[in-house]
Design a protein around this motif. Structure first.
Motif, mmCIF file in Angstrom:
data_model
loop_
_atom_site.group_PDB
_atom_site.id
_atom_site.type_symbol
_atom_site.label_atom_id
_atom_site.label_comp_id
_atom_site.label_asym_id
_atom_site.label_seq_id
_atom_site.Cartn_x
_atom_site.Cartn_y
_atom_site.Cartn_z
ATOM 1 N N PHE A 115 0.832 -1.204 0.000
ATOM 2 C CA PHE A 115 0.000 0.000 0.000
ATOM 3 C C PHE A 115 0.861 1.245 0.000
ATOM 4 O O PHE A 115 1.935 1.286 0.613
ATOM 5 C CB PHE A 115 -0.916 0.020 1.233
ATOM 6 C CG PHE A 115 -1.920 -1.092 1.268
ATOM 7 C CD1 PHE A 115 -3.203 -0.905 0.768
ATOM 8 C CD2 PHE A 115 -1.582 -2.333 1.782
ATOM 9 C CE1 PHE A 115 -4.132 -1.934 0.787
ATOM 10 C CE2 PHE A 115 -2.500 -3.374 1.810
ATOM 11 C CZ PHE A 115 -3.778 -3.164 1.312
ATOM 12 N N SER A 117 0.189 5.833 -0.268
ATOM 13 C CA SER A 117 -0.771 6.934 -0.398
ATOM 14 C C SER A 117 -0.549 7.763 -1.660
ATOM 15 O O SER A 117 -1.389 8.585 -2.017
ATOM 16 C CB SER A 117 -0.684 7.853 0.830
ATOM 17 O OG SER A 117 0.613 8.424 0.934
ATOM 18 N N PRO A 119 -0.727 8.443 -5.379
ATOM 19 C CA PRO A 119 -1.493 7.887 -6.507
ATOM 20 C C PRO A 119 -0.619 7.481 -7.683
ATOM 21 O O PRO A 119 -1.042 6.667 -8.521
ATOM 22 C CB PRO A 119 -2.441 9.025 -6.892
ATOM 23 C CG PRO A 119 -1.801 10.272 -6.362
ATOM 24 C CD PRO A 119 -1.082 9.855 -5.107
ATOM 25 N N HIS A 132 -1.636 -1.173 -3.756
ATOM 26 C CA HIS A 132 -2.961 -0.594 -3.563
ATOM 27 C C HIS A 132 -2.841 0.788 -2.909
ATOM 28 O O HIS A 132 -1.877 1.065 -2.188
ATOM 29 C CB HIS A 132 -3.811 -1.491 -2.655
ATOM 30 C CG HIS A 132 -3.945 -2.898 -3.146
ATOM 31 N ND1 HIS A 132 -4.786 -3.256 -4.170
ATOM 32 C CD2 HIS A 132 -3.329 -4.038 -2.745
ATOM 33 C CE1 HIS A 132 -4.702 -4.554 -4.372
ATOM 34 N NE2 HIS A 132 -3.814 -5.057 -3.527
ATOM 35 N N HIS A 133 -3.831 1.614 -3.116
ATOM 36 C CA HIS A 133 -3.861 2.905 -2.431
ATOM 37 C C HIS A 133 -4.287 2.681 -0.987
ATOM 38 O O HIS A 133 -5.104 1.799 -0.690
ATOM 39 C CB HIS A 133 -4.821 3.873 -3.122
ATOM 40 C CG HIS A 133 -4.616 5.294 -2.702
ATOM 41 N ND1 HIS A 133 -5.137 5.804 -1.533
ATOM 42 C CD2 HIS A 133 -3.937 6.313 -3.300
ATOM 43 C CE1 HIS A 133 -4.792 7.077 -1.423
ATOM 44 N NE2 HIS A 133 -4.054 7.411 -2.491
ATOM 45 N N THR A 134 -3.737 3.485 -0.077
ATOM 46 C CA THR A 134 -4.067 3.323 1.339
ATOM 47 C C THR A 134 -5.548 3.573 1.634
ATOM 48 O O THR A 134 -6.049 3.136 2.669
ATOM 49 C CB THR A 134 -3.203 4.261 2.206
ATOM 50 O OG1 THR A 134 -3.267 5.596 1.677
ATOM 51 C CG2 THR A 134 -1.754 3.803 2.240
ATOM 52 N N ASP A 135 -6.245 4.250 0.741
ATOM 53 C CA ASP A 135 -7.681 4.446 0.933
ATOM 54 C C ASP A 135 -8.443 3.124 0.953
ATOM 55 O O ASP A 135 -9.569 3.068 1.458
ATOM 56 C CB ASP A 135 -8.260 5.326 -0.185
ATOM 57 C CG ASP A 135 -7.851 6.790 -0.054
ATOM 58 O OD1 ASP A 135 -7.347 7.158 1.033
ATOM 59 O OD2 ASP A 135 -8.028 7.557 -1.021
ATOM 60 N N THR A 136 -7.830 2.078 0.414
ATOM 61 C CA THR A 136 -8.514 0.781 0.335
ATOM 62 C C THR A 136 -8.161 -0.142 1.502
ATOM 63 O O THR A 136 -8.590 -1.300 1.526
ATOM 64 C CB THR A 136 -8.164 0.069 -0.986
ATOM 65 O OG1 THR A 136 -6.764 -0.275 -0.990
ATOM 66 C CG2 THR A 136 -8.459 0.955 -2.187
ATOM 67 N N LEU A 137 -7.390 0.378 2.462
ATOM 68 C CA LEU A 137 -6.933 -0.469 3.573
ATOM 69 C C LEU A 137 -8.086 -1.090 4.355
ATOM 70 O O LEU A 137 -8.053 -2.278 4.698
ATOM 71 C CB LEU A 137 -6.053 0.348 4.530
ATOM 72 C CG LEU A 137 -4.555 0.327 4.279
ATOM 73 C CD1 LEU A 137 -3.859 1.357 5.148
ATOM 74 C CD2 LEU A 137 -3.987 -1.069 4.555
ATOM 75 N N SER A 138 -9.090 -0.299 4.676
ATOM 76 C CA SER A 138 -10.186 -0.796 5.497
ATOM 77 C C SER A 138 -10.860 -2.010 4.857
ATOM 78 O O SER A 138 -11.032 -3.057 5.493
ATOM 79 C CB SER A 138 -11.217 0.316 5.722
ATOM 80 O OG SER A 138 -12.332 -0.172 6.455
ATOM 81 N N LEU A 161 -1.923 6.104 11.553
ATOM 82 C CA LEU A 161 -2.104 4.945 10.695
ATOM 83 C C LEU A 161 -2.130 3.656 11.517
ATOM 84 O O LEU A 161 -2.975 2.780 11.289
ATOM 85 C CB LEU A 161 -0.975 4.883 9.666
ATOM 86 C CG LEU A 161 -0.947 3.657 8.750
ATOM 87 C CD1 LEU A 161 -2.231 3.556 7.942
ATOM 88 C CD2 LEU A 161 0.271 3.710 7.835
ATOM 89 N N LYS A 164 -5.423 3.165 13.281
ATOM 90 C CA LYS A 164 -6.448 2.710 12.342
ATOM 91 C C LYS A 164 -6.296 1.225 12.064
ATOM 92 O O LYS A 164 -7.277 0.467 12.037
ATOM 93 C CB LYS A 164 -6.344 3.496 11.027
ATOM 94 C CG LYS A 164 -6.894 4.913 11.084
ATOM 95 C CD LYS A 164 -6.804 5.569 9.710
ATOM 96 C CE LYS A 164 -7.347 6.987 9.741
ATOM 97 N NZ LYS A 164 -7.227 7.646 8.410
#
Length: 219
Positions: A115, A117, A119, A132-138, A161, A164
Motif C-alpha cells: 500500500f 498513499s 497515486p 494498492h492505495h491506502t484508501d482501500t486499507l479498510s 495509521l 487505524k
C-alpha cells in the motif's frame, strides 16, 4: 516457563540461533556441542544452555545438539511455520527494498498486500504484486484479515495509521517510521526499528578505539 518470564534478550537471540543452525545444516553438520556453537556465535556455552533451557531440554549429555532438530524446535518457538498474513505500507526506497529482498516465508510471514498513499505509486507492480492505495486499507483488512503490518511511512503519519490498523484487526507492527509506537493494549506487539541506532553503535566503537589508541600514545 511462561512467556512473561522469558527475558527479551533471550527472545532476541533465538533468530540468531536459528540462522546459525541453518548455516551449519547447509554445511552438512549433524550435531554440535554447546561449546563449539558458542565459539562460532561469540557467546558462552553457559549462555546458550541457559537460553535453550527456557524452552525445555534439547541437548543430550555427551552428544550435544542435533543441528536440524534444534533448528526445527527453535523455528516452532519463533512461529515461522505460521505464515502470518502481512501487509507493507509505504513503497518508498526502503519499503521497496524490504518488499523485494526480505524472505518473508522464512520469517513466518506471508506478504499479501502492498500500500502507498501516492497515486503515482498505487497501481504499479512490485515483485509481482500490485500496490494498492491506502484508501482501500479498510476494505482489504476486512476481507483478508492481516495480522502484521510493516510501516515504512513518514514519522508524522505512523501513529494515526497504526491506530487505524489496530481498529482493522492488525495485531503486530514492524515499524521503520522513525517514530516509536506504543500501545496501551499489551496484545498489540511492536518492533520499532531504527537503522541509524545500529550504525551509531559502530561509530561508538570506532570513536572509543581511537580514544584508546590516543590514550596509549600519551602514556
Amino acid at each position: 516457563m511462561s512467556k512473561q518470564e522469558i527475558s527479551p534478550s533471550v527472545i532476541r537471540r533465538l533468530p540468531r540461533y536459528h540462522r546459525f543452525l541453518g548455516e551449519l545444516a547447509a554445511q552438512g553438520t549433524i550435531r554440535i556441542s554447546s561449546k563449539e556453537l558458542s565459539r562460532q556465535m561469540g557467546l558462552t556455552a553457559s549462555q546458550i544452555r541457559q537460553d535453550l533451557n527456557c524452552f525445555g531440554g534439547f541437548g543430550q549429555q555427551g552428544y550435544g545438539y542435533n543441528v536440524c532438530a534444534l533448528r526445527d524446535e527453535i523455528g516452532q518457538i519463533l512461529g515461522i511455520h505460521a505464515h502470518r498474513k502481512t501487509i507493507l505500507i509505504g513503497l518508498g526506497n526502503l519499503g521497496r527494498a524490504i518488499a523485494s529482498h526480505v524472505n518473508f516465508s522464512q520469517c513466518g510471514c506471508d506478504l499479501i498486500g502492498l500500500f502507498d498513499s501516492n497515486p503515482f505509486v498505487a497501481g504499479r507492480d512490485i515483485e509481482g504484486m500490485q500496490v494498492h492505495h491506502t484508501d482501500t486499507l479498510s476494505g482489504f483488512c476486512r476481507q483478508e484479515s492481516p495480522e502484521l503490518a510493516i510501516l515504512c511511512v513518514p514519522e508524522n503519519a505512523a501513529a494515526e495509521l497504526a491506530n487505524k490498523l489496530v481498529s482493522f484487526g492488525v495485531r503486530a507492527f514492524w515499524n521503520f517510521s522513525h517514530s516509536n509506537l506504543h500501545f496501551e493494549d499489551d496484545a498489540v506487539l511492536v518492533e520499532n526499528v531504527h537503522l541509524a541506532d545500529s550504525l551509531m553503535t559502530l561509530t561508538y566503537g570506532l570513536s572509543h578505539d581511537s580514544m584508546d589508541e590516543t590514550a596509549d600514545s600519551l602514556r
